[in-house]
Design an enzyme around this catalytic site. Structure first.
Site, mmCIF file in Angstrom:
data_model
loop_
_atom_site.group_PDB
_atom_site.id
_atom_site.type_symbol
_atom_site.label_atom_id
_atom_site.label_comp_id
_atom_site.label_asym_id
_atom_site.label_seq_id
_atom_site.Cartn_x
_atom_site.Cartn_y
_atom_site.Cartn_z
ATOM 1 N N THR A 1 0.809 -1.211 0.000
ATOM 2 C CA THR A 1 0.000 0.000 0.000
ATOM 3 C C THR A 1 0.831 1.245 0.000
ATOM 4 O O THR A 1 2.047 1.188 0.040
ATOM 5 C CB THR A 1 -0.981 0.059 1.151
ATOM 6 O OG1 THR A 1 -1.944 1.064 0.836
ATOM 7 C CG2 THR A 1 -0.303 0.418 2.443
ATOM 8 N N ASN B 1 -11.370 15.367 -2.254
ATOM 9 C CA ASN B 1 -10.758 15.083 -3.546
ATOM 10 C C ASN B 1 -11.144 16.020 -4.669
ATOM 11 O O ASN B 1 -10.568 15.970 -5.750
ATOM 12 C CB ASN B 1 -11.011 13.638 -3.935
ATOM 13 C CG ASN B 1 -10.176 12.718 -3.080
ATOM 14 O OD1 ASN B 1 -8.964 12.810 -3.092
ATOM 15 N ND2 ASN B 1 -10.825 11.876 -2.284
ATOM 16 N N THR C 1 -5.961 22.258 -5.827
ATOM 17 C CA THR C 1 -6.180 23.677 -6.150
ATOM 18 C C THR C 1 -6.373 24.512 -4.903
ATOM 19 O O THR C 1 -6.634 23.974 -3.833
ATOM 20 C CB THR C 1 -7.406 23.831 -7.064
ATOM 21 O OG1 THR C 1 -8.455 23.031 -6.538
ATOM 22 C CG2 THR C 1 -7.075 23.388 -8.447
#
Lengths: 399, 399
Positions: free
Chosen positions: B188, B394, B399
């Site tokens: 992972t 998400n 941004t």
């Protein structure tokens, strides 16, 4: 080919339709629809490839093999899926109770259901509603039918076109529904098509399969394939015009592809919680299948969908999604464009205006183009963004 | 086996660690961590199977073949993925700048990165931070290291155990990070393990691969496989105890499996926006692979995850997800339980208390058990629910 404004399944000659509320939906919204062809029609239909198939799908597969049809009856609010032999009996009975007042055979009635899985159809409600449903059949009922088959859809999806064949003018109409559990494997949730052309069963089946394959089967809203996907088409020949020549078939198939594609895109644009229609194009792959696998992984990635929702040009999510599709490519040959903006090429980030990219991604229509090499394989998948509204809708759907 | 409270990668003898903020993350949170073994250690590591591999993964694969290691250096905030040859150079340079003051070779330093894809590492920041990073190395620095590797994680994931081998007592410690882009194909996002036992390279690799395969590779948060997945382990022999007998190996492997599984489950429980840890168990399949395919389809379905979030026993979504996994089964043999509540059997809905099911699903831990027949194939996948918070996180990450 000419698009007919306000066109629907009743635009072609010889089709009547109706749509009413019979009480399956607790909301009281329309939930039962009927399309009748005034004369026997050729039937073609494609169905979900989910191993768990709803009762009306299992029944519809039997009818499609025969290829003769007079009516479609469809209910929303209950999928009649995971209902065992009782569900099949309910589908048969539905066909039977509507066939009687229409004076046609039960085996000429295709039934379709959409809504919650694991719930039995309330036949008493359907039985009580039949006189009203049959009594309100009308040559301009296509719009009401399109409304009666909706579930979480926010808009109906009807469309019709006129085309010129060698023997004269014919019409093709259609309507579809679907907003969630949309990742069709053979057709999409429900799509009904009608034409007043006369078309041979095998040709109609072939054309519908192709058109569905390039439209409904190329969209995904949430990657979850339904148990009820059905696209069915009746061709009743009421125009007196037959699809005869090879050229006729090409024109007809083009029109059919346009109709299916229009409905499929509308389904995605108005998907559950969707705010954008996104076209994912992959080119340069080793095969079309490889390109499709990559396009689907991108389209179904929750991370990509969230970035689309947030108008965030976080392109690493797109490239990495292609990377776990199982298709081979060389990262150093990859080129990625968001709209016309190049963001990644030759394995390294391309300098681009973040502001311009965000501005482009704030639009309603987004195009993403990933080129992975010099192969001839290509594919286009349409998808939508993932919003908080999708979660709201689906966290609270049955309770 | 005994779990050590507050245990971490520095619990085993002969390991030092540190974690600091070097400015890669704009937030000013810790983003650079170091683990040092005081003596040469055997290295085993497993990596993502994503075709698009980050630079540190490509470099790490080379080091793992050699199987010798002294240090792990890991940064968060930048994945150094999709960065081409420049990215590989940056990974090499990172190893080089930290190796010098430690007096070890650059090829004895495994580098790992996590964060945004498509961004180059800021080597100047790392270079400036090295004296502080090396200077703060400490035998109780494991907790600080675990914090330095986090991205959207809300909690660090450290754990350590003590086990008795034939030659005496040894310790194994570990820490992991990961909250989004989690659907590991080999290991992972980032997991680091240490032990003061002495273990042969081939045996260590074998045991790590097995443990990762049954833990990290059996979780999914959003079905998106990362470019950076890495699980790496150093065995430095500082305890003076070796894994010699077959029985030693069994005890060691059990402990390793426990550590990996504990970290993996913690990763899911604290996944992006997650409110529940959900265990999906599929039994009675034709093969383990078939069972895993079905469990994964269920675990990755946005519709299933939304129903879990809304504590909605909408079990049709679970059965239909299994239906499109591509594995064969007979719907009439399917049995589905949510917790201990039977909701579907023999192809038809089972009567159950909706209120009881909702109450159970409101809990933090949900178990779903799908039996699809009499086959011997079985699999367990751990996943979480899908919430509006996942979308928030998400849609606004870069941004």
């Amino acid at each position: 080919m000419k698009t007919i404004k306000g066109g629907s399944v009743t635009t072609p000659a010889g089709f009547l339709a109706s749509g009413i509320a019979c009480g399956i939906k607790e909301s009281g919204l329309p939930d039962l629809g009927l399309v009748l062809s005034e004369r026997p029609a050729t039937l073609a239909a494609v169905f979900t490839t989910n191993l768990v198939k709803a009762a009306p799908v299992l029944r519809g597969m039997r009818l499609a093999r025969r290829g003769v049809c007079r009516a479609f009856i469809a209910n929303s609010g209950c999928a009649n899926a995971c209902t065992g032999p009782g569900g099949l009996r309910d589908a048969d009975l539905t066909a039977d109770i509507v066939a009687r007042p229409l004076g046609i055979g039960a085996e000429e009635v295709l039934t379709a259901s959409t809504g919650k899985i694991g719930m039995h159809l309330d036949l008493a409600k359907i039985r009580r509603a039949i006189p009203r449903l049959v009594g309100s059949l009308s040559p301009d009922g296509g719009g009401r039918f399109a409304k009666a088959i909706l579930t979480t859809d926010t808009v109906p999806k009807s469309v019709a076109v006129k085309i010129e064949l060698s023997g004269g003018t014919i019409l093709i109409g259609g309507c579809a529904k679907g907003a969630g559990m949309i990742s069709p494997g053979m057709a999409t949730l429900l799509a009904f098509l009608t034409t007043d052309a006369s078309v041979k069963k095998s040709l109609l089946k072939h054309m519908l399969k192709d058109a569905a394959g390039n439209s409904f089967n190329r969209i995904t809203i949430d990657g979850h394939m339904s148990t009820n996907d059905t696209a069915a088409m009746m061709a009743n020949g009421a125009s007196g015009v037959s699809v005869v020549s090879k050229r006729d078939a090409v024109i007809f198939e083009e029109a059919l592809a346009f109709l299916c594609s229009t409905m499929a895109k509308k389904m995605v644009r108005y998907g559950e919680g969707a705010t954008k229609l996104v076209e994912i194009e992959v080119t340069g792959a080793r095969s079309d299948a490889n390109a499709e696998d990559m396009a689907r992984r991108i389209a179904d990635s929750a991370l990509v969908k969230c970035a689309l929702h947030g108008a965030d040009p976080n392109w690493g999510r797109i490239v990495s999604a292609a990377g776990y599709a199982g298709a081979k490519f060389k990262p150093e040959n990859v080129k990625l464009k968001i709209g016309t903006i190049l963001v990644f090429r030759n394995g390294v980030p391309a300098p681009f205006s973040h502001t311009k990219a965000v501005k482009y991604m704030r639009g309603d229509d987004i195009a993403i183009h990933l080129s992975v090499g010099k192969g001839k394989g290509k594919a286009i998948i349409h998808t939508c963004d993932l919003s908080k509204e999708y979660v709201s809708i689906n966290a609270e759907y049955t309770t």
